[in-house]
Write a protein that holds these residues in place. Structure first.
Motif, PDB file in Angstrom:
ATOM      1  N   ASP A   1       1.376 -68.940  83.143  1.00  0.00           N
ATOM      2  CA  ASP A   1       1.517 -70.318  82.661  1.00  0.00           C
ATOM      3  C   ASP A   1       1.360 -70.397  81.142  1.00  0.00           C
ATOM      4  O   ASP A   1       1.974 -71.253  80.489  1.00  0.00           O
ATOM      5  N   LEU A   2       0.551 -69.499  80.584  1.00  0.00           N
ATOM      6  CA  LEU A   2       0.308 -69.501  79.138  1.00  0.00           C
ATOM      7  C   LEU A   2       1.265 -68.571  78.391  1.00  0.00           C
ATOM      8  O   LEU A   2       1.247 -68.522  77.158  1.00  0.00           O
ATOM      9  N   LEU A   3       2.089 -67.847  79.135  1.00  0.00           N
ATOM     10  CA  LEU A   3       2.903 -66.800  78.529  1.00  0.00           C
ATOM     11  C   LEU A   3       3.866 -67.342  77.482  1.00  0.00           C
ATOM     12  O   LEU A   3       4.031 -66.739  76.414  1.00  0.00           O
ATOM     13  N   ALA A   4       4.496 -68.466  77.757  1.00  0.00           N
ATOM     14  CA  ALA A   4       5.501 -68.987  76.831  1.00  0.00           C
ATOM     15  C   ALA A   4       4.908 -69.221  75.449  1.00  0.00           C
ATOM     16  O   ALA A   4       5.477 -68.809  74.423  1.00  0.00           O
ATOM     17  N   THR A   5       3.760 -69.882  75.413  1.00  0.00           N
ATOM     18  CA  THR A   5       3.109 -70.167  74.125  1.00  0.00           C
ATOM     19  C   THR A   5       2.665 -68.888  73.450  1.00  0.00           C
ATOM     20  O   THR A   5       2.889 -68.680  72.242  1.00  0.00           O
ATOM     21  N   GLU A   6       2.032 -67.970  74.204  1.00  0.00           N
ATOM     22  CA  GLU A   6       1.513 -66.736  73.620  1.00  0.00           C
ATOM     23  C   GLU A   6       2.648 -65.808  73.198  1.00  0.00           C
ATOM     24  O   GLU A   6       2.515 -65.065  72.221  1.00  0.00           O
TER      25      GLU A   6
ATOM     26  N   ASP B   1       4.083 -58.887  71.750  1.00  0.00           N
ATOM     27  CA  ASP B   1       3.419 -57.662  72.208  1.00  0.00           C
ATOM     28  C   ASP B   1       2.080 -57.965  72.869  1.00  0.00           C
ATOM     29  O   ASP B   1       1.752 -57.410  73.927  1.00  0.00           O
ATOM     30  N   LEU B   2       1.280 -58.833  72.240  1.00  0.00           N
ATOM     31  CA  LEU B   2      -0.018 -59.190  72.815  1.00  0.00           C
ATOM     32  C   LEU B   2       0.145 -59.947  74.121  1.00  0.00           C
ATOM     33  O   LEU B   2      -0.622 -59.758  75.071  1.00  0.00           O
ATOM     34  N   ALA B   3       1.151 -60.811  74.168  1.00  0.00           N
ATOM     35  CA  ALA B   3       1.397 -61.581  75.389  1.00  0.00           C
ATOM     36  C   ALA B   3       1.746 -60.648  76.546  1.00  0.00           C
ATOM     37  O   ALA B   3       1.232 -60.793  77.665  1.00  0.00           O
ATOM     38  N   GLU B   4       2.618 -59.676  76.274  1.00  0.00           N
ATOM     39  CA  GLU B   4       2.999 -58.728  77.318  1.00  0.00           C
ATOM     40  C   GLU B   4       1.813 -57.865  77.724  1.00  0.00           C
ATOM     41  O   GLU B   4       1.612 -57.576  78.913  1.00  0.00           O
ATOM     42  N   LYS B   5       1.012 -57.471  76.749  1.00  0.00           N
ATOM     43  CA  LYS B   5      -0.158 -56.641  77.037  1.00  0.00           C
ATOM     44  C   LYS B   5      -1.123 -57.370  77.973  1.00  0.00           C
ATOM     45  O   LYS B   5      -1.696 -56.762  78.886  1.00  0.00           O
ATOM     46  N   GLY B   6      -1.296 -58.678  77.758  1.00  0.00           N
ATOM     47  CA  GLY B   6      -2.197 -59.452  78.613  1.00  0.00           C
ATOM     48  C   GLY B   6      -1.720 -59.498  80.054  1.00  0.00           C
ATOM     49  O   GLY B   6      -2.512 -59.336  80.995  1.00  0.00           O
ATOM     50  N   ILE B   7      -0.425 -59.725  80.259  1.00  0.00           N
ATOM     51  CA  ILE B   7       0.130 -59.766  81.621  1.00  0.00           C
ATOM     52  C   ILE B   7       0.064 -58.386  82.261  1.00  0.00           C
ATOM     53  O   ILE B   7      -0.255 -58.251  83.452  1.00  0.00           O
TER      54      ILE B   7
END
Length: 432
Positions: A233-238, A244-250
């Motif tokens: 749900d937060l991916l779009a904003t991040e 890179d950080l967004a993908e790393k979190g998922i």
């Protein structure tokens, strides 16, 4: 040699006051004699007390003891320690190795005071694996004195194992809220140790069957799946801020889910994973299919296939039993995604080896899908196979040729194989 003082006033190796000499004899080497005191030796060693009571010793005041060369320094130190008060023996050691050597010597000569000091030091010190094996070997000759020494090696109670297991699961599944990033190392360690504890261990297996433990595992699984949904749900904003950080979190979230799926398989709780994964599948794909990520999130897209493969495997081979409608939904949700994503991943992996999917894993997923298709009602099989064939030329994976051939055979022979009562007879006959 520096004198060692006894409380009574005697010094070790003091020629002026000694009345007996001790030699630890080495083969083919010049013996070294130590000046000692019979009262000290008799008081602290059963061996010396017996030897000093013999006539031949009283006549020449000399005691020879055969000693292995590797143990020589330990025997000498043991002799020196007999001149110390009990409370000082423990403080005289600086390593477990030294204390073990002296312990072997003191135990062989019945030096109770020194033996107790060695045990007290070793019991309080940290051991490495090699020292632990040596301690176990020495302990066999200590009798009841080994109880305190071996206390840390005794198997803990089932309740103690259960409590640690529950705490580890809570860390391994990020159940502490909020979960600080600096605890990631502890989370990884918890996951590794849980895997180690449940590996072919009957006693630990009993703990994993405990209802409290299984309840926490269920809660942790729900927590991880919920965390993935929140992350998506937060991916779009991040993703706009830092792809890179967004993908790393998922990816981190998916790695935890992958781990818990493996755990659930080992403790026969895969239904918790499959049902939870099925519930969030539509949401996962609605996010990943967004045009924003059409040329990115490749590692996430690959990991999704890997994690989904565990659910397909569990259902396809009967580990998890679901009604036909749920199996159809799972297949129709993920089969198109796998068909479209696999060739894209193969293309991108030419430039990035980390995206290459394991061939054995791909084969297992394909086999699980075939098995699932063949276990569906024939009309549902027909729907899935017809959709697959529409895209088979463009997307060659997964290959459902085997399922298609079996479906054709079953269709051709259906009326011959199912006769009589299935069409209304009071005495149905089924010929297979």
């Amino acid at each position: 040699m520096e004198p060692v003082k006894l409380v009574e006033g005697y010094n070790f190796d003091d020629h002026t006051t000694s009345d007996v000499r001790v030699c630890f004899k080495l083969i083919d080497e010049q013996p070294e004699w130590f000046s000692c005191h019979s009262s000290v030796l008799s008081q602290n060693s059963k061996y010396f007390a017996d030897r000093l009571g013999q006539n031949d010793i009283r006549s020449n005041s000399c005691i020879e003891i055969e000693c292995p060369r590797a143990e020589y320094d330990h025997y000498v130190k043991m002799l020196k320690l007999m001149y110390l008060p009990g409370e000082s023996v423990v403080d005289s050691f600086d390593s477990v190795k030294s204390a073990l050597g002296v312990l072997r010597a003191s135990n062989s000569l019945g030096c109770e005071l020194v033996t107790k000091g060695c045990i007290a030091y070793i019991e309080a010190a940290s051991w490495d694996e090699n020292e632990e094996e040596e301690i176990l070997e020495v302990a066999r000759s200590l009798g009841s004195d080994a109880v305190s020494l071996l206390a840390r090696l005794h198997a803990p109670s089932a309740d103690a194992v259960k409590n640690v297991f529950i705490s580890a699961i809570r860390f391994a599944t990020c159940m502490e809220t909020p979960f600080p990033p600096f605890l990631d190392d502890l989370k990884t360690s918890a996951q590794e140790q849980i895997d180690f504890m449940i590996h072919e261990d009957d006693e630990t297996a009993l703990v994993t069957m405990d209802e409290d433990v299984r309840s926490v595992v269920q809660e942790g699984t729900t927590k991880l799946l919920s965390g993935l949904r929140t992350g998506l749900d937060l991916l779009a904003t991040e993703f706009d801020q830092s792809p890179d950080l967004a993908e790393k979190g998922i990816l981190s979230s998916l790695a935890d889910i992958d781990w818990v799926a493996n755990l659930l398989a080992k403790i026969e709780m895969m239904h918790a994973f499959v049902s939870g994964w099925s519930e969030i599948s539509d949401h996962i794909l609605s996010v990943v299919h967004d045009k924003k990520y059409s040329s990115g999130l490749w590692a996430v897209k690959a990991k999704l296939i890997e994690v989904t493969g565990k659910a397909l495997d569990a259902v396809g081979y009967g580990t998890v039993v679901l009604p036909a409608s749920s199996r159809v939904h799972l297949l129709k949700t993920w089969l198109p995604y796998i068909q479209m994503t696999k060739p894209l991943l193969d293309e991108n992996s030419k430039d990035e080896t980390s995206l290459q999917m394991d061939s054995d894993m791909c084969q297992n997923i394909e086999s699980a899908i075939v098995s699932m298709v063949l276990a569906l009602p024939s009309d549902d099989q027909a729907d899935i196979l017809s959709e697959w064939m529409k895209n088979a030329e463009q997307f060659r994976y997964p290959d459902l040729t085997e399922a298609f051939e079996v479906w054709c055979y079953r269709t051709k022979t259906a009326k011959r194989r199912l006769v009589g009562g299935l069409n209304g007879s009071s005495n149905p006959t089924v010929s297979l």
